[in-house]
Scaffold this motif. Structure first.
Motif, PDB file in Angstrom:
ATOM      1  N   GLU A 139      89.140  65.694 122.402  1.00 29.49           N
ATOM      2  CA  GLU A 139      90.259  66.507 121.893  1.00 29.49           C
ATOM      3  C   GLU A 139      90.557  66.157 120.437  1.00 29.49           C
ATOM      4  OE1 GLU A 139      93.823  66.424 124.282  1.00 29.49           O
ATOM      5  OE2 GLU A 139      92.665  66.711 126.122  1.00 29.49           O
ATOM      6  N   ASN A 140      90.588  64.866 120.149  1.00 33.77           N
ATOM      7  CA  ASN A 140      90.849  64.411 118.781  1.00 33.77           C
ATOM      8  C   ASN A 140      89.733  64.831 117.826  1.00 33.77           C
ATOM      9  OD1 ASN A 140      93.373  62.599 118.543  1.00 33.77           O
ATOM     10  ND2 ASN A 140      92.432  61.950 120.459  1.00 33.77           N
ATOM     11  N   LEU A 141      88.497  64.738 118.284  1.00 40.68           N
ATOM     12  CA  LEU A 141      87.361  65.129 117.448  1.00 40.68           C
ATOM     13  C   LEU A 141      87.361  66.625 117.169  1.00 40.68           C
ATOM     14  CD1 LEU A 141      84.446  62.965 118.889  1.00 40.68           C
ATOM     15  CD2 LEU A 141      85.643  62.660 116.721  1.00 40.68           C
ATOM     16  N   LYS A 142      87.715  67.425 118.147  1.00 41.18           N
ATOM     17  CA  LYS A 142      87.775  68.879 117.949  1.00 41.18           C
ATOM     18  C   LYS A 142      88.847  69.230 116.912  1.00 41.18           C
ATOM     19  CE  LYS A 142      85.513  70.673 121.981  1.00 41.18           C
ATOM     20  NZ  LYS A 142      84.428  71.406 121.394  1.00 41.18           N
ATOM     21  N   GLU A 143      89.991  68.559 116.985  1.00 40.77           N
ATOM     22  CA  GLU A 143      91.047  68.787 116.000  1.00 40.77           C
ATOM     23  C   GLU A 143      90.579  68.328 114.615  1.00 40.77           C
ATOM     24  OE1 GLU A 143      94.355  70.048 114.213  1.00 40.77           O
ATOM     25  OE2 GLU A 143      93.835  70.446 116.295  1.00 40.77           O
ATOM     26  N   PHE A 144      89.911  67.200 114.559  1.00 43.83           N
ATOM     27  CA  PHE A 144      89.374  66.681 113.293  1.00 43.83           C
ATOM     28  C   PHE A 144      88.347  67.639 112.702  1.00 43.83           C
ATOM     29  CE2 PHE A 144      85.966  64.124 111.269  1.00 43.83           C
ATOM     30  CZ  PHE A 144      86.664  63.720 110.154  1.00 43.83           C
ATOM     31  N   ASP A 145      87.485  68.189 113.564  1.00 41.62           N
ATOM     32  CA  ASP A 145      86.465  69.126 113.081  1.00 41.62           C
ATOM     33  C   ASP A 145      87.090  70.392 112.534  1.00 41.62           C
ATOM     34  OD1 ASP A 145      83.813  70.056 112.668  1.00 41.62           O
ATOM     35  OD2 ASP A 145      83.873  71.145 114.567  1.00 41.62           O
ATOM     36  N   LYS A 146      88.173  70.871 113.147  1.00 40.83           N
ATOM     37  CA  LYS A 146      88.855  72.079 112.692  1.00 40.83           C
ATOM     38  C   LYS A 146      89.660  71.861 111.422  1.00 40.83           C
ATOM     39  CE  LYS A 146      91.027  73.555 116.404  1.00 40.83           C
ATOM     40  NZ  LYS A 146      91.867  74.320 117.316  1.00 40.83           N
ATOM     41  N   LYS A 193      80.385  61.575 114.208  1.00 36.66           N
ATOM     42  CA  LYS A 193      80.088  60.265 114.801  1.00 36.66           C
ATOM     43  C   LYS A 193      80.945  59.173 114.170  1.00 36.66           C
ATOM     44  CE  LYS A 193      76.324  57.161 116.114  1.00 36.66           C
ATOM     45  NZ  LYS A 193      77.197  55.997 116.077  1.00 36.66           N
ATOM     46  N   GLY A 194      81.159  59.267 112.866  1.00 36.79           N
ATOM     47  CA  GLY A 194      81.994  58.283 112.184  1.00 36.79           C
ATOM     48  C   GLY A 194      83.414  58.270 112.726  1.00 36.79           C
ATOM     49  N   LYS A 195      83.972  59.456 112.945  1.00 37.71           N
ATOM     50  CA  LYS A 195      85.328  59.555 113.503  1.00 37.71           C
ATOM     51  C   LYS A 195      85.334  59.074 114.951  1.00 37.71           C
ATOM     52  CE  LYS A 195      88.459  60.536 111.610  1.00 37.71           C
ATOM     53  NZ  LYS A 195      89.521  59.718 110.978  1.00 37.71           N
ATOM     54  N   TYR A 196      84.281  59.389 115.705  1.00 39.36           N
ATOM     55  CA  TYR A 196      84.161  58.911 117.088  1.00 39.36           C
ATOM     56  C   TYR A 196      84.174  57.380 117.099  1.00 39.36           C
ATOM     57  CZ  TYR A 196      82.182  57.846 121.655  1.00 39.36           C
ATOM     58  OH  TYR A 196      81.972  57.330 122.916  1.00 39.36           O
ATOM     59  N   ASP A 197      83.355  56.772 116.244  1.00 41.25           N
ATOM     60  CA  ASP A 197      83.275  55.309 116.178  1.00 41.25           C
ATOM     61  C   ASP A 197      84.619  54.704 115.773  1.00 41.25           C
ATOM     62  OD1 ASP A 197      80.614  55.442 116.920  1.00 41.25           O
ATOM     63  OD2 ASP A 197      79.847  55.186 114.879  1.00 41.25           O
ATOM     64  N   GLU A 198      85.293  55.352 114.836  1.00 36.68           N
ATOM     65  CA  GLU A 198      86.605  54.871 114.377  1.00 36.68           C
ATOM     66  C   GLU A 198      87.619  54.873 115.527  1.00 36.68           C
ATOM     67  OE1 GLU A 198      90.001  56.724 111.562  1.00 36.68           O
ATOM     68  OE2 GLU A 198      87.991  56.668 110.669  1.00 36.68           O
ATOM     69  N   ILE A 199      87.639  55.946 116.286  1.00 39.43           N
ATOM     70  CA  ILE A 199      88.580  56.048 117.418  1.00 39.43           C
ATOM     71  C   ILE A 199      88.254  55.012 118.485  1.00 39.43           C
ATOM     72  CG2 ILE A 199      89.359  57.506 119.338  1.00 39.43           C
ATOM     73  CD1 ILE A 199      88.874  59.936 117.428  1.00 39.43           C
TER      74      ILE A 199
END
Length: 126
Positions: free
Chosen positions: A114-121, A94-100
């Motif tokens: 797509e960005n969140l999936k890459e971040f999670d991996k 959620k933090g990365k989602y909010d940042e984007i």
């Protein structure tokens, strides 16, 4: 605005007879029973009619899951530690989602995912 909720991967299974066939009820529908095994906990991000799952590393038996509250029941041994890890996972995504969305408010949901999936991996957001 997106919502973030946890769900179990396979909380119910089809009831199977001794020959491996799915058992159907009088209404013709397959009878479903509670999964007796541990199953994965997924974080779903929803926006409009789109839902995207993110697999956590956590697993639990469905009997210890509060389906209404979408969280682990407090009577479960290890409740606090597992709940804390799920909260940490949700806060990370959620933090990365909010940042984007704050930095690039016009970004389509699909691109954010797509960005969140890459971040999670990888731990890095492109």
């Amino acid at each position: 605005m997106a919502t973030f909720k946890f769900y179990l991967h396979q909380p119910k299974l089809s009831k199977i007879d001794k020959d491996g066939n799915k058992i159907k009820g009088a209404d013709g529908k397959v009878i479903r029973i509670e999964n007796p095994n541990e199953t994965g906990i997924y974080l779903y991000i929803s926006e409009s009619s789109k839902q995207v799952p993110f697999k956590s590393k956590e697993r639990i038996k469905p009997k210890y899951w509060d389906f209404q509250e979408k969280q682990i029941k407090s009577r479960y041994t290890g409740f606090e530690a597992q709940k804390s890890r799920l909260k940490e996972f949700k806060n990370k995504i959620k933090g990365k989602y909010d940042e984007i969305t704050e930095k690039y408010p016009e970004t389509p949901f699909d691109i954010i995912i797509e960005n969140l999936k890459e971040f999670d991996k990888s731990g890095v957001c492109p």
